[in-house]
Scaffold this motif. Structure first.
Motif, PDB file in Angstrom:
ATOM      1  N   LYS A   1       0.959  -0.913   0.005  1.00  0.00           N
ATOM      2  CA  LYS A   1       0.217  -0.047   0.220  1.00  0.00           C
ATOM      3  C   LYS A   1       0.803   1.248  -0.105  1.00  0.00           C
ATOM      4  CE  LYS A   1      -4.092  -1.354   1.960  1.00  0.00           C
ATOM      5  NZ  LYS A   1      -4.961  -1.690   1.032  1.00  0.00           N
ATOM      6  N   ILE A   2       0.403   2.591  -1.047  1.00  0.00           N
ATOM      7  CA  ILE A   2       0.917   3.449  -0.922  1.00  0.00           C
ATOM      8  C   ILE A   2      -0.294   4.611  -0.364  1.00  0.00           C
ATOM      9  CG2 ILE A   2       1.663   5.495  -2.071  1.00  0.00           C
ATOM     10  CD1 ILE A   2       2.508   3.897  -4.163  1.00  0.00           C
ATOM     11  N   VAL A   3       0.216   5.165   1.030  1.00  0.00           N
ATOM     12  CA  VAL A   3       0.004   6.579   1.169  1.00  0.00           C
ATOM     13  C   VAL A   3       0.002   7.261   1.353  1.00  0.00           C
ATOM     14  CG1 VAL A   3      -1.143   7.471   3.649  1.00  0.00           C
ATOM     15  CG2 VAL A   3      -0.945   4.300   4.162  1.00  0.00           C
ATOM     16  N   LEU A   4      -0.086   8.564   0.679  1.00  0.00           N
ATOM     17  CA  LEU A   4       0.081  10.176   0.664  1.00  0.00           C
ATOM     18  C   LEU A   4      -0.461  10.779   0.823  1.00  0.00           C
ATOM     19  CD1 LEU A   4       2.867  10.932  -1.531  1.00  0.00           C
ATOM     20  CD2 LEU A   4       1.241  10.944  -3.670  1.00  0.00           C
ATOM     21  N   ASN A   5       0.189  11.912   1.584  1.00  0.00           N
ATOM     22  CA  ASN A   5      -0.526  13.080   2.082  1.00  0.00           C
ATOM     23  C   ASN A   5      -0.209  14.560   1.102  1.00  0.00           C
ATOM     24  OD1 ASN A   5      -1.943  11.954   4.368  1.00  0.00           O
ATOM     25  ND2 ASN A   5       0.248  11.674   4.549  1.00  0.00           N
ATOM     26  N   ILE A   6      -0.729  15.118   0.610  1.00  0.00           N
ATOM     27  CA  ILE A   6      -0.939  16.250  -0.576  1.00  0.00           C
ATOM     28  C   ILE A   6      -1.738  17.473  -0.030  1.00  0.00           C
ATOM     29  CG2 ILE A   6      -1.491  17.226  -2.579  1.00  0.00           C
ATOM     30  CD1 ILE A   6       0.954  14.946  -2.164  1.00  0.00           C
ATOM     31  N   GLN A   7      -1.085  18.761  -0.177  1.00  0.00           N
ATOM     32  CA  GLN A   7      -1.516  19.992   0.500  1.00  0.00           C
ATOM     33  C   GLN A   7      -1.362  20.839  -0.301  1.00  0.00           C
ATOM     34  OE1 GLN A   7       1.126  18.518   2.958  1.00  0.00           O
ATOM     35  NE2 GLN A   7      -0.177  17.532   3.671  1.00  0.00           N
ATOM     36  N   LEU A   8      -2.103  21.706  -0.476  1.00  0.00           N
ATOM     37  CA  LEU A   8      -2.060  23.009  -2.087  1.00  0.00           C
ATOM     38  C   LEU A   8      -2.822  24.121  -1.271  1.00  0.00           C
ATOM     39  CD1 LEU A   8      -2.029  23.724  -4.787  1.00  0.00           C
ATOM     40  CD2 LEU A   8      -4.259  24.354  -4.974  1.00  0.00           C
ATOM     41  N   VAL A   9      -1.041  25.400  -1.019  1.00  0.00           N
ATOM     42  CA  VAL A   9      -0.728  26.016  -0.054  1.00  0.00           C
ATOM     43  C   VAL A   9      -0.847  27.762  -1.301  1.00  0.00           C
ATOM     44  CG1 VAL A   9       0.751  27.018   1.413  1.00  0.00           C
ATOM     45  CG2 VAL A   9       0.106  24.390   1.668  1.00  0.00           C
ATOM     46  N   ASP A  10      -0.961  28.194  -0.839  1.00  0.00           N
ATOM     47  CA  ASP A  10      -1.830  29.315  -0.985  1.00  0.00           C
ATOM     48  C   ASP A  10       0.012  30.436  -0.794  1.00  0.00           C
ATOM     49  OD1 ASP A  10      -2.635  32.296  -2.940  1.00  0.00           O
ATOM     50  OD2 ASP A  10      -1.898  33.043  -0.614  1.00  0.00           O
ATOM     51  N   GLY A  11       0.812  31.004  -2.189  1.00  0.00           N
ATOM     52  CA  GLY A  11       1.851  31.477  -2.105  1.00  0.00           C
ATOM     53  C   GLY A  11       2.037  32.467  -0.856  1.00  0.00           C
ATOM     54  N   ALA A  12       1.499  33.373  -1.395  1.00  0.00           N
ATOM     55  CA  ALA A  12       0.751  34.392  -1.080  1.00  0.00           C
ATOM     56  C   ALA A  12       1.082  34.375   0.995  1.00  0.00           C
ATOM     57  CB  ALA A  12      -0.035  35.892  -1.120  1.00  0.00           C
ATOM     58  N   THR A  13      -0.237  33.742   0.836  1.00  0.00           N
ATOM     59  CA  THR A  13      -0.730  33.948   3.064  1.00  0.00           C
ATOM     60  C   THR A  13       0.314  32.441   3.577  1.00  0.00           C
ATOM     61  OG1 THR A  13      -2.843  32.571   1.778  1.00  0.00           O
ATOM     62  CG2 THR A  13      -2.471  35.106   2.324  1.00  0.00           C
ATOM     63  N   ASP A  14       0.289  31.881   2.637  1.00  0.00           N
ATOM     64  CA  ASP A  14       0.673  29.975   3.498  1.00  0.00           C
ATOM     65  C   ASP A  14      -0.402  30.025   4.169  1.00  0.00           C
ATOM     66  OD1 ASP A  14       2.553  28.508   4.559  1.00  0.00           O
ATOM     67  OD2 ASP A  14       2.767  29.401   5.913  1.00  0.00           O
ATOM     68  N   ARG A  15      -1.326  30.041   3.202  1.00  0.00           N
ATOM     69  CA  ARG A  15      -3.079  29.024   4.165  1.00  0.00           C
ATOM     70  C   ARG A  15      -3.498  27.632   2.899  1.00  0.00           C
ATOM     71  NH1 ARG A  15      -8.611  29.769   1.784  1.00  0.00           N
ATOM     72  NH2 ARG A  15      -7.297  31.017   0.619  1.00  0.00           N
ATOM     73  N   HIS A  16      -2.807  26.679   3.516  1.00  0.00           N
ATOM     74  CA  HIS A  16      -3.978  25.337   3.103  1.00  0.00           C
ATOM     75  C   HIS A  16      -4.813  25.651   2.347  1.00  0.00           C
ATOM     76  CE1 HIS A  16      -0.424  22.790   4.772  1.00  0.00           C
ATOM     77  NE2 HIS A  16      -0.251  23.891   4.356  1.00  0.00           N
ATOM     78  N   LEU A  17      -4.886  25.679   0.866  1.00  0.00           N
ATOM     79  CA  LEU A  17      -6.106  26.059   0.615  1.00  0.00           C
ATOM     80  C   LEU A  17      -7.124  24.143   0.729  1.00  0.00           C
ATOM     81  CD1 LEU A  17      -4.890  28.038  -2.453  1.00  0.00           C
ATOM     82  CD2 LEU A  17      -5.892  28.721  -0.738  1.00  0.00           C
ATOM     83  N   TRP A  18      -6.229  23.030   0.055  1.00  0.00           N
ATOM     84  CA  TRP A  18      -6.971  22.303   0.352  1.00  0.00           C
ATOM     85  C   TRP A  18      -6.020  21.032   0.247  1.00  0.00           C
ATOM     86  CZ3 TRP A  18      -4.424  18.410  -3.278  1.00  0.00           C
ATOM     87  CH2 TRP A  18      -5.050  17.396  -3.715  1.00  0.00           C
ATOM     88  N   SER A  19      -6.028  19.641   1.068  1.00  0.00           N
ATOM     89  CA  SER A  19      -5.428  18.496   1.430  1.00  0.00           C
ATOM     90  C   SER A  19      -5.791  17.576   1.424  1.00  0.00           C
ATOM     91  CB  SER A  19      -4.835  18.977   3.109  1.00  0.00           C
ATOM     92  OG  SER A  19      -5.626  18.870   4.083  1.00  0.00           O
TER      93      SER A  19
END
Length: 685
Positions: A240-258
């Motif tokens: 099994k492969i477990v992968l955690n992915i986050q998309l981060v807004d560059g200007a604010t360091d806010r996590h937009l999606w994970s």
């Protein structure tokens, strides 16, 4: 009331007035219009784009073409006369632009009458009603367009530019042997995103220097001018492969999606595609059906073969000869398991290419070509297959054969810094074109900010500095050459190029020669510097010194078994003639003529013209020089050094020669401005 509703109307009226006043001036472009409007270039570009949604150069061109249409309709002027009156000194270019704008050539204007247009039903619409009818039709079209826009899927709406950096994924497993797999997933995510034309995707090397960085996301975003970041971590647990992915807004360091992905190892391709699709959906970038197909394409149905392939790719990316050889073992094992594995064949070709890159005698040319052919056979729509074929032809020095593969490879993978770098070198070294050289050098540096290795970044700055000087941008060239030397003071080429760039400012050939001597003393096997020491001495009319340098150059060239600088044999031959070795000199001169007789570059006519000037056939030399004056995108060195050539000592005072040289120089500087305007409008300057 319309004037109040359109605050830009007065500005556009002034703009059109300035353009109309300068229709006949071919050189009147963006810079001249900005000066006439008392505005900076950047402000003019921004304001025109906002007011009209077209570029300044498009606005000027359209105004010229509209005026041309008026003149063709209302006067007896012929096409050639009209083209000159509206600023097109080339009638053929005017015809081309006119056809593209109006759909038919200017010669047909008199034949296109009102009868060619769809008739209005005058039974219901009289002359006074026509404007209102047209107004109603326009409103109807706008309403329909609005309805279409409202119902169109919002994921197809595209902003001006979106950019993303895929940061190195972290291996959460205690087993370090799984690093290649996690890196492979990061590489696959990057490669999938790089296939999207409307997304600016920075290179793997740009991300790699931040692997262990303490900088915050906003700091990196400001440094790289990037909007979004992808962070990832994962591990392999059994099958099994477990992968955690986050998309981060560059200007604010806010996590937009994970999102956490849990998949069987055999489902690795579905995992890669799902990650890419989720990211694209979240940032709402337009993606074409063809790009979706390329992302969804599965490279192999054999999971074990793909696992071996990932191990090979990890080694290939290190750019180390020993690792390249080891990568070939993994690629071959993958091919043994899946003989149709196009991507493995393509990467094998790349490994062979890099192993041979600095060798005079190419040891792996057959293997490179064979693997490239198989990659292309099994997947002709794979970007890497085209890259492999281009590498084969580049290695064979069949450069014109390589170009279509490079262009198609870039179409399939528009964010590939590898292909952009090869295209820059193609137009810089093999088939010179200053505009394209600078364009691809800028595009490559824009996506590849360099790895943590300062040497790599130094060479990227060197390439751009060289591209800038060849297009005539002296100060900017010095800026990037200085940056190159700051990062890597021992760069063996930056000071070499810099010596000639400095000459563009001070015109001191003695200083140029002294600077070249300093560089040669650092490495006495630098046959390129020896050749230029001979050339500078030739320009100084110090033929004995030139002869000594050329003698050493020829001996070194023969010792190394190189077949280079044949295009310089004219100067070498004249030097030998000047020191009394007439037969040997003649042999060099004739070999240069033979070389250019079969040459495809823009410098063919110039070289042949210089040959005929030298043997005393001035009229024939002028004919060739006149042909050369029609070429675009010539290198700045021609403007800088041509009139210094002793061949022209008895020619350059002639009015005809002066006229042709004035045309060449004027055209060069017009092209210099056009290059800058185009690159500014594309947002890559």
């Amino acid at each position: 009331m319309g004037d109040f509703l359109n605050p830009d109307k007065e500005f556009l009226n002034q703009l059109n007035s300035k353009v109309e006043q300068n229709f006949a001036r071919e050189e009147f472009g963006v810079s001249e219009l900005a000066e006439a409007m008392n505005m900076s270039r950047s402000n003019l570009l921004r304001k025109v784009k906002k007011a009209t949604n077209i570029s300044v150069s498009q606005l000027i061109s359209q105004a010229r073409l509209q005026r041309g249409m008026e003149l063709l309709k209302t006067t007896s002027l012929n096409v050639s006369e009209v083209s000159h009156q509206v600023g097109f000194n080339s009638t053929s270019y005017f015809i081309k632009c006119f056809r593209e704008h109006y759909g038919y050539p200017p010669g047909e204007v008199g034949k296109r009458t009102i009868n060619d247009l769809p008739e209005l039903n005058t039974e219901f619409i009289n002359k006074k009603q026509i404007p209102w009818a047209m107004f109603a039709l326009t409103v109807g079209i706008l309403i329909m367009a609005g309805l279409v826009w409202w119902q169109w899927p919002k994921e197809n709406i595209m902003e001006s530019e979106k950019s993303i950096l895929v940061l190195p994924f972290k291996n959460d497993s205690a087993d370090s042997s799984n690093v290649y797999l996690i890196n492979g997933l990061m590489e696959a995510t990057l490669n999938n995103l790089q296939k999207i034309k409307n997304l600016k995707v920075l290179s793997r090397t740009s991300a790699e220097k931040y692997r262990n960085s303490s900088k915050s996301i906003p700091e990196i975003a400001e440094e790289l001018n990037v909007n979004y970041f992808v962070e990832g971590s994962g591990q392999k647990m059994g099958d099994k492969i477990v992968l955690n992915i986050q998309l981060v807004d560059g200007a604010t360091d806010r996590h937009l999606w994970s999102k956490q992905y849990r998949r069987e190892a055999d489902d690795i391709f579905d995992l890669q595609q799902e990650i890419s699709k989720d990211i694209v959906a979240e940032i709402q970038v337009f993606i074409s059906p063809e790009e979706i197909q390329r992302i969804e394409k599965i490279p192999t149905t054999n999971a074990e073969a793909y696992d071996l392939f990932l191990k090979g790719v990890g080694l290939l990316n290190t750019r180390n000869d020993d690792n390249h050889r080891k990568s070939l073992e993994f690629f071959q094992q993958a091919i043994d398991l899946d003989p149709d594995f196009a991507l493995a064949y393509a990467c094998s070709s790349m490994a062979y290419y890099y192993l041979d890159y600095f060798r005079t005698e190419k040891q792996y040319l057959d293997e490179l070509g064979s693997n490239a052919d198989k990659a292309f056979l099994y997947d002709p729509k794979l970007g890497e297959s085209h890259t492999a074929k281009a590498m084969y032809y580049m290695q064979k020095t069949e450069y014109s054969e390589a170009l279509p593969y490079l262009e198609k490879g870039l179409e399939y993978n528009p964010n590939s810094t590898q292909i952009l770098g090869m295209l820059a070198d193609y137009y810089g070294n093999y088939m010179p074109n200053t505009g394209k050289y600078l364009e691809y050098a800028l595009k490559g540096l824009r996506l590849d900010t360099g790895s943590g290795d300062s040497v790599t970044t130094s060479f990227s700055y060197l390439r751009l500095g060289n591209a800038l000087i060849q297009a005539g941008f002296i100060d900017k060239s010095l800026e990037y050459l200085d940056k190159s030397l700051e990062l890597y003071p021992a760069n063996p080429f930056s000071n070499y190029v810099r010596a000639f760039v400095l000459h563009a400012n001070d015109k001191d050939l003695h200083q140029t020669r002294e600077l070249l001597k300093v560089e040669f003393e650092k490495d006495t096997f630098r046959f390129d510097i020896l050749q230029d020491l001979g050339k500078v001495s030739y320009y100084l009319r110090e033929y004995e010194d030139a002869h000594q340098y050329y003698e050493r150059f020829i001996r070194l060239r023969e010792t190394l078994g190189l077949d280079v600088y044949i295009h310089e044999h004219m100067i070498i031959g004249i030097v030998y003639e000047k020191v009394g070795m007439e037969q040997k000199g003649k042999e060099f001169i004739e070999s240069c003529r033979d070389f250019f007789e079969n040459n495809e570059t823009v410098y063919r006519e110039l070289a042949l013209g210089m040959y005929y000037f030298h043997i005393g056939e001035t009229a024939k030399g002028m004919d060739y020089l006149r042909q050369f004056s029609k070429e675009d995108n010539i290198q700045f060195w021609i403007i800088l050094f041509l009139t210094m050539d002793p061949i022209l000592d008895d020619i350059k005072h002639l009015p005809e020669f002066k006229k042709i040289m004035d045309e060449i120089e004027s055209k060069f500087w017009r092209n210099n401005r056009k290059i800058q305007e185009r690159l500014e409008e594309e947002g890559i300057w």
